[in-house]
Scaffold this motif. Structure first.
Motif, PDB file in Angstrom:
ATOM      1  N   HIS A   8     -38.278   9.834  36.742  1.00 56.63           N
ATOM      2  CA  HIS A   8     -37.112   9.462  35.955  1.00 56.63           C
ATOM      3  C   HIS A   8     -36.543   8.160  36.513  1.00 56.63           C
ATOM      4  N   TRP A   9     -36.378   7.196  35.625  1.00 56.59           N
ATOM      5  CA  TRP A   9     -35.889   5.870  36.003  1.00 56.59           C
ATOM      6  C   TRP A   9     -34.749   5.458  35.070  1.00 56.59           C
ATOM      7  N   TYR A  10     -33.863   4.602  35.594  1.00 58.40           N
ATOM      8  CA  TYR A  10     -32.706   4.167  34.827  1.00 58.40           C
ATOM      9  C   TYR A  10     -32.458   2.671  35.028  1.00 58.40           C
ATOM     10  N   HIS A  11     -31.964   2.035  33.975  1.00 60.08           N
ATOM     11  CA  HIS A  11     -31.494   0.666  34.109  1.00 60.08           C
ATOM     12  C   HIS A  11     -30.176   0.688  34.896  1.00 60.08           C
ATOM     13  N   PRO A  12     -29.805  -0.433  35.511  1.00 62.33           N
ATOM     14  CA  PRO A  12     -28.551  -0.465  36.287  1.00 62.33           C
ATOM     15  C   PRO A  12     -27.305  -0.062  35.502  1.00 62.33           C
ATOM     16  N   ASP A  13     -27.348  -0.195  34.164  1.00 64.67           N
ATOM     17  CA  ASP A  13     -26.192   0.225  33.365  1.00 64.67           C
ATOM     18  C   ASP A  13     -26.220   1.708  33.023  1.00 64.67           C
ATOM     19  N   GLY A  14     -27.246   2.414  33.532  1.00 67.45           N
ATOM     20  CA  GLY A  14     -27.348   3.855  33.317  1.00 67.45           C
ATOM     21  C   GLY A  14     -28.243   4.258  32.161  1.00 67.45           C
ATOM     22  N   LEU A  39     -38.973  -4.211  35.794  1.00 62.52           N
ATOM     23  CA  LEU A  39     -37.769  -4.036  34.978  1.00 62.52           C
ATOM     24  C   LEU A  39     -36.488  -3.903  35.796  1.00 62.52           C
ATOM     25  N   GLY A  40     -36.632  -3.819  37.124  1.00 64.26           N
ATOM     26  CA  GLY A  40     -35.452  -3.665  37.970  1.00 64.26           C
ATOM     27  C   GLY A  40     -34.760  -2.334  37.783  1.00 64.26           C
ATOM     28  N   LEU A  41     -35.544  -1.254  37.738  1.00 65.74           N
ATOM     29  CA  LEU A  41     -34.986   0.069  37.471  1.00 65.74           C
ATOM     30  C   LEU A  41     -34.538   0.783  38.744  1.00 65.74           C
ATOM     31  N   LEU A  42     -33.702   1.785  38.547  1.00 66.57           N
ATOM     32  CA  LEU A  42     -33.226   2.625  39.645  1.00 66.57           C
ATOM     33  C   LEU A  42     -33.920   3.983  39.592  1.00 66.57           C
ATOM     34  N   PRO A  43     -34.403   4.495  40.731  1.00 65.56           N
ATOM     35  CA  PRO A  43     -35.046   5.815  40.740  1.00 65.56           C
ATOM     36  C   PRO A  43     -34.010   6.930  40.684  1.00 65.56           C
ATOM     37  N   SER A  44     -34.457   8.118  40.282  1.00 61.61           N
ATOM     38  CA  SER A  44     -33.579   9.282  40.252  1.00 61.61           C
ATOM     39  C   SER A  44     -33.535   9.924  41.638  1.00 61.61           C
ATOM     40  N   PRO A  45     -32.518  10.733  41.928  1.00 61.54           N
ATOM     41  CA  PRO A  45     -32.458  11.439  43.205  1.00 61.54           C
ATOM     42  C   PRO A  45     -33.688  12.315  43.451  1.00 61.54           C
ATOM     43  N   GLY A 153     -28.657   2.300  45.296  1.00 64.40           N
ATOM     44  CA  GLY A 153     -29.832   2.061  44.469  1.00 64.40           C
ATOM     45  C   GLY A 153     -30.468   3.288  43.854  1.00 64.40           C
ATOM     46  N   TYR A 154     -29.685   4.112  43.149  1.00 69.91           N
ATOM     47  CA  TYR A 154     -30.254   5.255  42.435  1.00 69.91           C
ATOM     48  C   TYR A 154     -29.353   5.620  41.264  1.00 69.91           C
ATOM     49  N   ALA A 155     -29.895   6.404  40.362  1.00 64.05           N
ATOM     50  CA  ALA A 155     -29.130   6.898  39.217  1.00 64.05           C
ATOM     51  C   ALA A 155     -29.734   8.222  38.776  1.00 64.05           C
ATOM     52  N   GLY A 156     -28.942   9.048  38.135  1.00 59.36           N
ATOM     53  CA  GLY A 156     -29.451  10.340  37.681  1.00 59.36           C
ATOM     54  C   GLY A 156     -28.507  10.980  36.686  1.00 59.36           C
ATOM     55  N   THR A 157     -28.936  12.080  36.108  1.00 59.73           N
ATOM     56  CA  THR A 157     -28.127  12.787  35.124  1.00 59.73           C
ATOM     57  C   THR A 157     -27.503  14.027  35.768  1.00 59.73           C
ATOM     58  N   MET A 158     -26.197  13.985  35.951  1.00 61.68           N
ATOM     59  CA  MET A 158     -25.444  15.088  36.554  1.00 61.68           C
ATOM     60  C   MET A 158     -25.147  16.140  35.489  1.00 61.68           C
ATOM     61  N   ASP A 159     -25.420  17.395  35.790  1.00 54.24           N
ATOM     62  CA  ASP A 159     -25.168  18.458  34.811  1.00 54.24           C
ATOM     63  C   ASP A 159     -23.676  18.618  34.532  1.00 54.24           C
ATOM     64  N   ILE A 160     -22.898  18.847  35.604  1.00 51.78           N
ATOM     65  CA  ILE A 160     -21.465  19.083  35.421  1.00 51.78           C
ATOM     66  C   ILE A 160     -20.656  18.403  36.528  1.00 51.78           C
ATOM     67  N   GLY A 161     -19.689  17.586  36.118  1.00 51.30           N
ATOM     68  CA  GLY A 161     -18.674  17.102  37.040  1.00 51.30           C
ATOM     69  C   GLY A 161     -17.447  17.951  36.777  1.00 51.30           C
ATOM     70  N   ALA A 162     -16.883  18.551  37.820  1.00 51.81           N
ATOM     71  CA  ALA A 162     -15.819  19.534  37.599  1.00 51.81           C
ATOM     72  C   ALA A 162     -14.690  19.400  38.605  1.00 51.81           C
ATOM     73  N   LYS A 163     -13.613  20.128  38.313  1.00 52.44           N
ATOM     74  CA  LYS A 163     -12.527  20.298  39.257  1.00 52.44           C
ATOM     75  C   LYS A 163     -12.264  21.783  39.405  1.00 52.44           C
ATOM     76  N   ALA A 164     -12.071  22.209  40.650  1.00 53.72           N
ATOM     77  CA  ALA A 164     -11.768  23.610  40.922  1.00 53.72           C
ATOM     78  C   ALA A 164     -10.331  23.908  40.510  1.00 53.72           C
ATOM     79  N   SER A 165      -9.960  25.161  40.554  1.00 56.00           N
ATOM     80  CA  SER A 165      -8.605  25.558  40.141  1.00 56.00           C
ATOM     81  C   SER A 165      -7.519  24.909  40.994  1.00 56.00           C
ATOM     82  N   ASN A 166      -7.877  24.518  42.239  1.00 51.04           N
ATOM     83  CA  ASN A 166      -6.910  23.846  43.116  1.00 51.04           C
ATOM     84  C   ASN A 166      -6.983  22.325  43.003  1.00 51.04           C
ATOM     85  N   GLY A 167      -7.807  21.841  42.051  1.00 53.34           N
ATOM     86  CA  GLY A 167      -7.913  20.401  41.827  1.00 53.34           C
ATOM     87  C   GLY A 167      -9.006  19.720  42.617  1.00 53.34           C
TER      88      GLY A 167
END
Length: 262
Positions: A8-14, A39-45, A153-167
């Motif tokens: 999985h590869w990504y351009h610098p703009d994602g 192409l100057g791509l970024l690898p995934s984690p 120098g990397y990019a990837g697709t995060m499933d969920i960015g979240a906040k816990a009940s305490n913030g």
């Protein structure tokens, strides 16, 4: 899904660039390191952590090939090389099947969490997630979000960015896993590198300063593909995620060195 020869590869703009046009111009093939350099791509984690030895997975793969060989004897006149290739192909077919289930699950989960209805056939897999989210007081901020870390120098697709009940900031990563009802108290052990994957997303999305300060938490949420309704969450503390991020940064250096990629 990109094959083992690509990644999985990504351009610098994602923007994702997992495939490129083939030489004949008749279709597409998996993007490789040579393409990425041009192409100057970024690898995934996961591409980065792929340079690390994963003993658990390697042993599992060997066991699957051995089981297939036990169940399928050589055909008459079949030589050793042909037999080995056939058994390996059979063993990895279940990996392909699991990957297909995982892809479908991610698509359904994303749609439901974006406000869509729960498909009847998927309710048994999705409802436990919705119940867990409600009971834990989690706020899902991002879903299937491409995150970029230009500094490392990397990019990837995060499933969920979240906040816990305490913030408190958090990152959640869905995983589908085979479990067995013959082992009722079976505990899920994360595979090597899975916490580093979460830490990398956290560093890109919440900022590596907050990760290293142990302010960000994480979790792998496992959905059983063989026991519908079984849902297990493995949580990671801020300290664990900070340590994993430091390890991930070391892997980044190893990956760049081995791939001669900067």
């Amino acid at each position: 899904m990109a094959g083992t020869s690509g990644g999985h590869w990504y351009h610098p703009d994602g923007t994702p660039c997992h495939e490129v046009a083939n030489a004949k111009g008749t279709g597409y093939r998996n993007t490789n390191v040579t393409d990425a350099r041009k192409l100057g791509l970024l690898p995934s984690p996961t591409s980065i952590t792929g340079v690390l030895d994963k003993g658990f997975l390697n042993n599992w793969a060997k066991e699957q090939v051995g089981k297939m060989a036990f169940q399928n004897r050589p055909a008459e006149g079949e030589d050793a090389d042909a037999y080995a290739k056939r058994m390996t192909k059979l063993a990895y077919q279940q990996v392909s099947d699991s990957a297909e289930f995982g892809t479908q699950f991610h698509e359904v989960a994303e749609d439901v969490l974006n406000g869509g209805k729960v498909p009847k056939d998927w309710a048994v897999y999705i409802n436990p997630i919705l119940e867990w989210k409600e009971e834990s007081g989690l706020e899902f901020i991002e879903r299937e979000k491409v995150v970029v870390n230009l500094k490392q120098g990397y990019a990837g697709t995060m499933d969920i960015g979240a906040k816990a009940s305490n913030g408190a900031p958090a990152v959640i990563d869905w995983k589908t896993r085979k479990t067995y009802d013959s082992i009722p108290d079976e505990k899920i052990k994360p595979y090597d590198g899975q916490i580093m994957q979460i830490a990398s997303y956290a560093g890109a999305y919440w900022g590596e300063e907050r990760v290293l300060a142990e302010e960000v938490f994480g979790a792998n949420a496992y959905v059983s593909s063989t026991e519908p309704g079984r849902f297990i969450v493995v949580k990671y503390t801020g300290k664990q995620l900070a340590e994993a991020y430091e390890c991930f940064l070391s892997a980044c250096g190893v990956w760049r060195y081995m791939k001669n990629y900067d």
